[in-house]
Design an enzyme around this catalytic site. Structure first.
Site, PDB file in Angstrom:
ATOM      1  N   TYR A 153       0.873  -0.927   0.244  1.00  0.00           N
ATOM      2  CA  TYR A 153       0.097   0.043  -0.125  1.00  0.00           C
ATOM      3  C   TYR A 153       0.768   1.015  -0.086  1.00  0.00           C
ATOM      4  CZ  TYR A 153      -3.261   3.858   2.206  1.00  0.00           C
ATOM      5  OH  TYR A 153      -3.974   5.016   1.877  1.00  0.00           O
ATOM      6  N   LYS A 157       1.246   3.712  -3.446  1.00  0.00           N
ATOM      7  CA  LYS A 157       0.934   5.185  -3.101  1.00  0.00           C
ATOM      8  C   LYS A 157       1.954   5.729  -3.036  1.00  0.00           C
ATOM      9  CE  LYS A 157      -2.809   6.314  -0.999  1.00  0.00           C
ATOM     10  NZ  LYS A 157      -4.523   7.265  -1.782  1.00  0.00           N
TER      11      LYS A 157
END
Length: 394
Positions: A153, A157
């Site tokens: 993640y 990102k």
């Protein structure tokens, strides 16, 4: 930002996206919300929601994103949609990359093709944090190389934010202008009705799993109430839409939070005690909890492989241990100077009242014997690991 113009909010069906939709609608903006599904909790639905145009679509679908942007013709886009922030979803690498990287690419390409004026990207502290101590960090804190992120993640990102920032100044189709972009790096988001972190934390409190603390008691982290997330996004969009301010704000990233670094466990004390439970007294070294999280992730991956897709909700992941047990906080001087961001005075009181109305007034641990056994086993495991590091006498 002219309230007569239409804005598109990706992830508009989630907690943050819905709150942003509602606030902008109240202020007279024409709002289109794009998401794969929409919040169904009646307590979160407001009267103004009937004025929000809701479109079910997946941002990983290139043609569908183009179709939606082409049909609603937004003046600007709030790119809030993401996947894999916490829990079991953090370990689904394929879906994380599809949503966070490919989805962002689809949004940016649609902006260029359909003359969208600006994009505000919802980012995270994690783009520069992976377990290292950061005290009063600022915009000079560098991005981490991809291999230094311990979770997909954060890695994706980081990649997506850099794509958004690099797109600032890109020419729009037909030479009609240039795209303006910026990024908001949010601390841990909370608020009444938050759907990712808080329900999981409350379930741990109810099940007796919130029975110990970890890390240095002086460890400080940050949180941000959803009202401040919405405020930051609105201010960023207004700045990008301004023909003078966008020259300063375009291509920039901003840290935003409630502005009050706090120990993670102390932050949640009002929730634990407000629901009638005892604040934990036992403190465990963060390194042991990190190792346990590593084992939990390994077991999760094994179960996923054996079952062909099914797996359990991990108690903790390594990234979550870092985010809650390692000091990292940032100053917001840049957001205050460029955007005029001054956080609203918010705390956990509203969340406590939210759950008091929805949960039994007194702790009810019936039918949780297996969780108690699991809890004991975890504690025994921690003790065994601890003793394995102590040399045997003689």
């Amino acid at each position: 930002m002219d309230s007569s113009r239409r804005v598109l909010i990706t992830g508009g069906g989630g907690f943050v996206g819905l709150k942003l939709c509602q606030e902008l609608t109240r202020r007279g903006y024409k709002v289109t919300a794009l998401d794969v599904k929409f919040v169904s909790d009646a307590a979160l639905v407001k009267e103004e929601d009937k004025n929000i145009d809701k479109v079910e679509a997946d941002i990983t679908d290139t043609s569908r994103v183009n179709e939606v942007v082409s049909s609603c013709k937004p003046h600007g886009i709030f790119h809030v949609a993401s996947y894999g922030m916490s829990g079991r979803e953090m370990l689904n690498k394929a879906q994380i990359e599809a949503v966070n990287v490919q989805g962002t690419s689809n949004v940016l390409n649609a902006c260029r093709e359909h003359n969208v004026r600006w994009v505000v990207y919802t980012s995270t502290y994690n783009v520069v944090f992976a377990g290292q101590v950061i005290e009063n960090g600022d915009d000079t804190t560098p991005y981490l190389p991809p291999d230094q992120h311990i979770d997909h993640y954060s890695r994706t990102k980081c990649m997506a934010e850099q794509m958004v920032i690099a797109a600032n100044g890109d020419e729009l189709q037909g030479g009609s202008g240039h795209l303006r972009t910026c990024s908001l790096r949010c601390a841990g988001i909370y608020g009444e009705g938050e759907t990712r972190h808080l329900p999981r934390i409350v379930s741990y409190i109810q099940q007796g799993l919130f029975c110990f603390k970890y890390g240095d008691p002086n460890c400080l982290v940050e949180f941000i109430h959803v009202d401040n997330v919405v405020l930051g996004h609105r201010l960023a969009a207004m700045a990008l839409d301004d023909d003078q301010k966008h020259k300063t704000v375009g291509g920039q990233s901003y840290f935003i939070s409630d502005g009050t670094p706090v120990n993670n466990f102390e932050f949640f004390r009002p929730l634990i005690e407000g629901l009638g439970y005892t604040y934990p007294k036992i403190r465990i070294p963060v390194g042991l909890v990190y190792f346990a999280a590593f084992l939990i992730e390994w077991i999760h991956s094994l179960v996923y492989l054996v079952t062909g897709g099914y797996s359990f909700q991990p108690l903790l992941t390594r990234a979550e241990v870092n985010k809650t047990g390692v000091t990292h906080y940032f100053n917001m001087d840049k957001a205050q100077r460029h955007l005029g961001y001054q956080p609203l005075n918010r705390n956990l009181d509203g969340v406590v009242e939210w759950y008091k109305k929805r949960l039994p007034r007194q702790p009810n641990n019936k039918n949780n014997s297996w969780l108690l056994i699991l809890n004991i086993l975890l504690m025994v495991t921690f003790v065994a690991i601890l003793f394995s590091f102590i040399p045997m006498a003689g």
